[in-house]
Design an enzyme around this catalytic site. Structure first.
Site, PDB file in Angstrom:
ATOM      1  N   ASP A  83       0.886  -1.156   0.000  1.00 57.74           N
ATOM      2  CA  ASP A  83       0.000   0.000   0.000  1.00 57.74           C
ATOM      3  C   ASP A  83       0.927   1.210   0.000  1.00 57.74           C
ATOM      4  OD1 ASP A  83      -1.540   2.175   0.598  1.00 57.74           O
ATOM      5  OD2 ASP A  83      -2.560   1.274   2.320  1.00 57.74           O
ATOM      6  N   TYR A 176      -8.169  14.027  -8.751  1.00 56.59           N
ATOM      7  CA  TYR A 176      -7.377  13.275  -9.725  1.00 56.59           C
ATOM      8  C   TYR A 176      -6.456  14.176 -10.540  1.00 56.59           C
ATOM      9  CZ  TYR A 176      -6.237   9.962 -13.405  1.00 56.59           C
ATOM     10  OH  TYR A 176      -5.565   9.161 -14.294  1.00 56.59           O
ATOM     11  N   LYS A 180      -2.288  14.498 -10.696  1.00 57.01           N
ATOM     12  CA  LYS A 180      -1.494  14.186 -11.877  1.00 57.01           C
ATOM     13  C   LYS A 180      -0.715  15.402 -12.379  1.00 57.01           C
ATOM     14  CE  LYS A 180      -2.540   9.820 -12.459  1.00 57.01           C
ATOM     15  NZ  LYS A 180      -1.530   8.762 -12.242  1.00 57.01           N
TER      16      LYS A 180
END
Ligand SMILES: *[C@@H]1O[C@H](CO)[C@@H](O)[C@H](O)[C@H]1NC(C)=O
Ligand SMILES: *[C@@H]1O[C@H](CO)[C@@H](O)[C@H](O)[C@H]1NC(C)=O
Ligand SMILES: CC(=O)N[C@H]1CO[C@H](CO)[C@@H](O)[C@@H]1O
Length: 319
Positions: A83, A176, A180
């Protein structure tokens, strides 16, 4: 004169072709470490590179993903749980990888693990909704990179980050795209810092691919849960039929998604095996013909095209 130009052009073409094709040879004693091998790009990459003869170390998040991968790959493949957001787990994995590769070091680090988090209009979200994708996609990726860097330097190897066209253009609210964009923001410094050590850094920016991560139905479930908890005010601004309409849009856009994940794995392979890996790869026709060109266009044009994809709000003035 014309002849000279022609000859020069042909020479350039040949050189370019040569640069694209020459590859490393001794694949069989090269170790590569891939994160996020449970599903999607990581899963296919692990299987593909195992078949090619690389010594693959595959990190999975779940026990079930790990078992399934082991069943489909050779005994040479080494699978472990990781993880990326859990310090203990990362420490343990790093030690395992170190013991496994020994003096050879790590030829390839493929930072693939990632999550989308909730994708929904910005005014529906809390800061916690942003935290998850940023923890995994940014801090997780940085921490894995930092831990593996000594091993990659030892092998004078390659680092490959899987970013996204979402790192060039923000097409939905949520954590998201910010995560990125941040990954891309690090690229130039890492690449230049590693040059002296003979380590190549490449970034892959896939277009929209149909993977477990981007399963439209799953993405929509989360959106529905949030919608159901929104205040009546906000629901009224968006309109009662909003969530159904956005589901329709999602379904129709899903039919345009790339299905062939091997396009991404081919880019990884080039980045791993070419003597002249590229700094950036953009697999997917949509990325090459639409998203990347669009990311270079003026904001008015981006807004015009992207807003046309969105569901109209019923009563945006009712605030
Ligand atoms: C990175 O990993 C180390 C363990 O080696 C841990 O102490 C640290 O908290 C981790 N950082 C993040 C942001 O996960
Ligand atoms: C890959 O991610 C690491 C960690 O964030 C970063 O340092 C590096 O610059 C990234 N490389 C590219 C090409 O995006
Ligand atoms: C290869 C790559 O992703 N390059 C980008 C690195 O980040 C800078 C911004 O910091 C971009 O301008 C590059 O295109």
């Amino acid at each position: 004169m014309l002849l000279l130009v022609g000859v020069l052009l042909i020479l350039c073409g040949l050189l370019w072709n040569y640069k694209r094709r020459v590859t490393i040879t001794d694949i069989n004693d090269k170790y590569i470490f891939i994160t996020g091998c449970d599903t999607g790009f990581g899963n296919l990459a692990a299987k593909t590179f195992d078949k090619r003869g690389f010594r693959v170390i595959a990190a999975c998040l779940t026990e079930s993903g790990l078992t399934a991968l082991k069943a489909e790959t050779s005994d040479r493949l080494h699978a472990m749980l990781l993880d990326v957001t859990d310090p203990q787990s990362l420490k343990r994995t790093t030690q395992l990888v170190k013991d496994h590769v020994g003096q050879k070091g790590l030829w390839g680090l493929i930072n693939n693990a990632g999550v989308t988090g909730v994708l929904a209009p910005t005014d529906w979200l809390t800061v916690e909704d942003y935290r998850e994708p940023i923890e995994v996609n940014l801090f997780g990726l940085i921490n894995v990179t930092l831990h593996m860097l000594p091993l990659v330097k030892k092998a004078q190897g390659r680092i490959i980050n899987v970013s996204s066209i979402g790192g060039r253009l923000a097409f939905s609210g949520g954590g998201y795209s910010p995560s990125k964009y941040a990954v891309e923001g690090f690229n130039d410094s890492l690449r230049r810092d590693m040059r002296a050590f003979g380590v190549h850094v490449s970034c892959i920016e896939p277009g929209l691919f149909r993977t477990g991560l981007s399963d439209p139905m799953k993405a929509n479930e989360k959106k529905c849960t949030i919608w159901n908890q929104l205040s009546p005010d906000i629901k009224q601004q968006y309109g009662e039929g909003y969530i159904e309409k956005s589901l329709e849009k999602l379904k129709s856009s899903a039919s345009f998604m790339n299905l062939d994940l091997s396009l991404v794995v081919q880019c990884m392979e080039h980045a791993l095996t070419s003597l002249f890996p590229k700094t950036r790869y953009t697999p997917g026709k949509d990325a090459q013909t639409f998203w990347i060109p669009l990311s270079h266009m003026p904001a008015v044009l981006q807004d015009f095209l992207l807003l046309r994809q969105k569901v109209q709000l019923a009563n945006p003035k009712m605030v």
